[in-house]
Write an enzyme that holds these catalytic residues in place. Sequence first.
Site, PDB file in Angstrom:
ATOM      1  N   GLY A 137     -16.836   1.303  -0.605  1.00  0.00           N
ATOM      2  CA  GLY A 137     -17.531   2.536  -0.458  1.00  0.00           C
ATOM      3  C   GLY A 137     -18.622   2.446  -0.846  1.00  0.00           C
ATOM      4  N   TYR A 189       0.842  -1.249   0.000  1.00  0.00           N
ATOM      5  CA  TYR A 189      -0.096   0.090   0.052  1.00  0.00           C
ATOM      6  C   TYR A 189       0.798   1.223   0.028  1.00  0.00           C
ATOM      7  CZ  TYR A 189      -3.695  -3.240   1.365  1.00  0.00           C
ATOM      8  OH  TYR A 189      -4.646  -4.450   1.714  1.00  0.00           O
ATOM      9  N   SER A 193     -12.694  -4.804   2.168  1.00  0.00           N
ATOM     10  CA  SER A 193     -13.710  -4.133   1.442  1.00  0.00           C
ATOM     11  C   SER A 193     -15.296  -4.331   1.966  1.00  0.00           C
ATOM     12  CB  SER A 193     -13.699  -4.403   0.058  1.00  0.00           C
ATOM     13  OG  SER A 193     -12.206  -4.107  -0.507  1.00  0.00           O
ATOM     14  N   HIS A 199       0.040 -11.969   1.199  1.00  0.00           N
ATOM     15  CA  HIS A 199      -0.943 -11.133   0.568  1.00  0.00           C
ATOM     16  C   HIS A 199      -1.714 -11.782  -0.489  1.00  0.00           C
ATOM     17  CE1 HIS A 199      -1.943  -6.729   0.073  1.00  0.00           C
ATOM     18  NE2 HIS A 199      -2.804  -7.297  -0.135  1.00  0.00           N
TER      19      HIS A 199
HETATM   20  N1  LIG Z   1      -6.127  -8.307   1.347  1.00  0.00           N
HETATM   21  C1  LIG Z   1      -6.554  -7.612   0.248  1.00  0.00           C
HETATM   22  O1  LIG Z   1      -6.080  -8.040  -0.844  1.00  0.00           O
HETATM   23  C2  LIG Z   1      -7.233  -6.303   0.311  1.00  0.00           C
HETATM   24  C3  LIG Z   1      -7.510  -5.687  -0.530  1.00  0.00           C
HETATM   25  C4  LIG Z   1      -8.362  -4.508  -0.537  1.00  0.00           C
HETATM   26  C5  LIG Z   1      -8.314  -4.014   0.707  1.00  0.00           C
HETATM   27  N2  LIG Z   1      -8.056  -4.663   1.992  1.00  0.00           N
HETATM   28  C6  LIG Z   1      -7.839  -4.073   3.233  1.00  0.00           C
HETATM   29  O2  LIG Z   1      -9.217  -3.826   3.527  1.00  0.00           O
HETATM   30  C7  LIG Z   1      -9.392  -2.540   3.903  1.00  0.00           C
HETATM   31  C8  LIG Z   1     -10.729  -2.008   3.809  1.00  0.00           C
HETATM   32  O3  LIG Z   1     -11.137  -2.365   2.480  1.00  0.00           O
HETATM   33  P1  LIG Z   1     -11.245  -0.863   1.166  1.00  0.00           P
HETATM   34  O4  LIG Z   1     -10.491   0.423   1.883  1.00  0.00           O
HETATM   35  O5  LIG Z   1     -10.892  -1.327  -0.065  1.00  0.00           O
HETATM   36  O6  LIG Z   1     -12.777  -0.704   1.148  1.00  0.00           O
HETATM   37  P2  LIG Z   1     -14.188  -0.461   1.882  1.00  0.00           P
HETATM   38  O7  LIG Z   1     -13.809  -0.465   3.617  1.00  0.00           O
HETATM   39  O8  LIG Z   1     -15.074  -1.354   1.589  1.00  0.00           O
HETATM   40  O9  LIG Z   1     -14.431   0.783   1.698  1.00  0.00           O
HETATM   41  C9  LIG Z   1     -13.656   2.023   1.581  1.00  0.00           C
HETATM   42  C10 LIG Z   1     -14.329   3.325   0.990  1.00  0.00           C
HETATM   43  O10 LIG Z   1     -15.416   3.682   1.632  1.00  0.00           O
HETATM   44  C11 LIG Z   1     -15.569   4.884   1.998  1.00  0.00           C
HETATM   45  N3  LIG Z   1     -16.013   4.798   3.330  1.00  0.00           N
HETATM   46  C12 LIG Z   1     -15.629   4.408   4.574  1.00  0.00           C
HETATM   47  N4  LIG Z   1     -16.451   4.598   5.544  1.00  0.00           N
HETATM   48  C13 LIG Z   1     -17.450   5.301   5.004  1.00  0.00           C
HETATM   49  C14 LIG Z   1     -18.753   5.644   5.532  1.00  0.00           C
HETATM   50  N5  LIG Z   1     -18.930   5.342   6.647  1.00  0.00           N
HETATM   51  N6  LIG Z   1     -19.501   6.345   4.805  1.00  0.00           N
HETATM   52  C15 LIG Z   1     -19.355   6.671   3.388  1.00  0.00           C
HETATM   53  N7  LIG Z   1     -18.142   6.250   2.963  1.00  0.00           N
HETATM   54  C16 LIG Z   1     -17.320   5.419   3.700  1.00  0.00           C
HETATM   55  C17 LIG Z   1     -13.935   5.225   2.110  1.00  0.00           C
HETATM   56  O11 LIG Z   1     -13.788   6.959   1.914  1.00  0.00           O
HETATM   57  P3  LIG Z   1     -12.752   7.759   2.343  1.00  0.00           P
HETATM   58  O12 LIG Z   1     -11.415   6.957   1.578  1.00  0.00           O
HETATM   59  O13 LIG Z   1     -13.060   8.947   1.641  1.00  0.00           O
HETATM   60  O14 LIG Z   1     -12.790   7.731   3.732  1.00  0.00           O
HETATM   61  C18 LIG Z   1     -13.654   4.564   1.008  1.00  0.00           C
HETATM   62  O15 LIG Z   1     -13.580   5.136  -0.203  1.00  0.00           O
HETATM   63  C19 LIG Z   1      -8.348  -1.738   3.351  1.00  0.00           C
HETATM   64  O16 LIG Z   1      -8.196  -0.416   4.022  1.00  0.00           O
HETATM   65  C20 LIG Z   1      -7.040  -2.728   3.394  1.00  0.00           C
HETATM   66  O17 LIG Z   1      -6.442  -2.621   4.601  1.00  0.00           O
HETATM   67  C21 LIG Z   1      -7.231  -6.012   1.472  1.00  0.00           C
END
Ligand SMILES: NC(=O)c1ccc[n+]([C@@H]2O[C@H](COP(=O)([O-])OP(=O)(O)OC[C@H]3O[C@@H](n4cnc5c(N)ncnc54)[C@H](OP(=O)(O)O)[C@@H]3O)[C@@H](O)[C@H]2O)c1
Length: 337
Positions: free
Chosen positions: A231, A56, A226, A127
């Site tokens: 989002g 990241y 996610s 990962h």
């Molecule tokens: N293992 C893997 O391959 C893998 C892949 C993807 C992600 N991940 C991990 O999973 C974590 C979470 O997944 P993600 O970040 O991809 O997706 P997510 O948590 O499903 O969504 C994040 C998005 O939602 C928005 N958001 C968050 N809370 C909100 C709320 N209460 N109301 C409105 N919008 C909101 C954020 O906006 P803002 O950014 O503007 O706050 C961002 O655009 C990542 O940070 C990462 O650590 C792991």
Amino acid sequence: MRTREFAGTRVGAVGLGCMGMSWAYSASERDDDASVALIRTALDLGVTFLDTAQIYGVGHNETLVGRALAGRRDGVVVATKTGLVATPSDTGQAAIGRDARPETVKRSAEDSLRRLGTDAIDLYYLHRIDPDVPLAESWGALAELVAEGKVRRLGLSEVTVAQAAEAHAIHPVAAVQSELSLWTRDALGAPGGHAGGGADAVAAESEVGDVVGWCAGHGAAFVPFSPLGRGFLTGTVTSADFEATDFRAANPRFQRDALAANLRIVDRVRAVADRHGATPAQVAIAWTLAQGDHVLPIPGTKKERYLRDNAGAADLDLTTADLAELDEVPAATGSRY
Ligand SMILES: NC(=O)c1ccc[n+]([C@@H]2O[C@H](COP(=O)([O-])OP(=O)(O)OC[C@H]3O[C@@H](n4cnc5c(N)ncnc54)[C@H](OP(=O)(O)O)[C@@H]3O)[C@@H](O)[C@H]2O)c1
């Protein structure tokens, strides 16, 4: 905040994904100092299960987490990941590749420890499995890091039940992290409609199996990534007008027609939220929590108001009727990758 068990300790039931502070979404809104402050606010709220990865921002995100944890390390479970590398490409944009050779994994761990400013990584994920390296070799190198005291527990990401079992026979799997949300249910072994594998999926949905159930049966946490559908499930993403570097700009589910069709899913989530005086984001997270006591979602955000909203999901109890209704949301249009 309510807590859940992870490997013998208690962590906040809702964790924090830090990826978006360095990578993937709305780059123009990134602010390192604000991100460090956000992580510290998370700890104040009881959000103690933090998720980052070497890839990241290619070290940037781990550095941010390390800054935030200076003087605040106790009581926090820090998870990071190895096995993905950025390689230069002809276009000038770095391409993401897999490299889980033992020597890479070992070197990557040293770099992560330094950036995180810690003596030991609480949870270290592979990962992605590297198709050119037997899992036993990558996992064996990770197990050596545990023996050396540099890593406390090991995890896998985006694996099948068979792969988790193969690793577990060598060294215990403490967690599996895979995508799981109202519109991506592959890890539940969900048949058909809700799954959505895609080109980057590690295995066809039929091969994934019930990873969430496997974790429950083997003392491992299941960590939905996610959980907010990047989002979308929060209802705040209503147009396909993303910044050019935003991951969603090229993602099938977020293309204009698919996105318009997928808004039907959000309507159903909002209907449940309205009954509880909650937000769609809280319902989306609470749904993941309802999949088992061993489930630890890690919603990602850069904004304090979203952090507080997401933390509130720990206190939202969905009813059996809510869950049945949420099982009937329309299948997503577009694959997840
Ligand atoms: N293992 C893997 O391959 C893998 C892949 C993807 C992600 N991940 C991990 O999973 C974590 C979470 O997944 P993600 O970040 O991809 O997706 P997510 O948590 O499903 O969504 C994040 C998005 O939602 C928005 N958001 C968050 N809370 C909100 C709320 N209460 N109301 C409105 N919008 C909101 C954020 O906006 P803002 O950014 O503007 O706050 C961002 O655009 C990542 O940070 C990462 O650590 C792991």
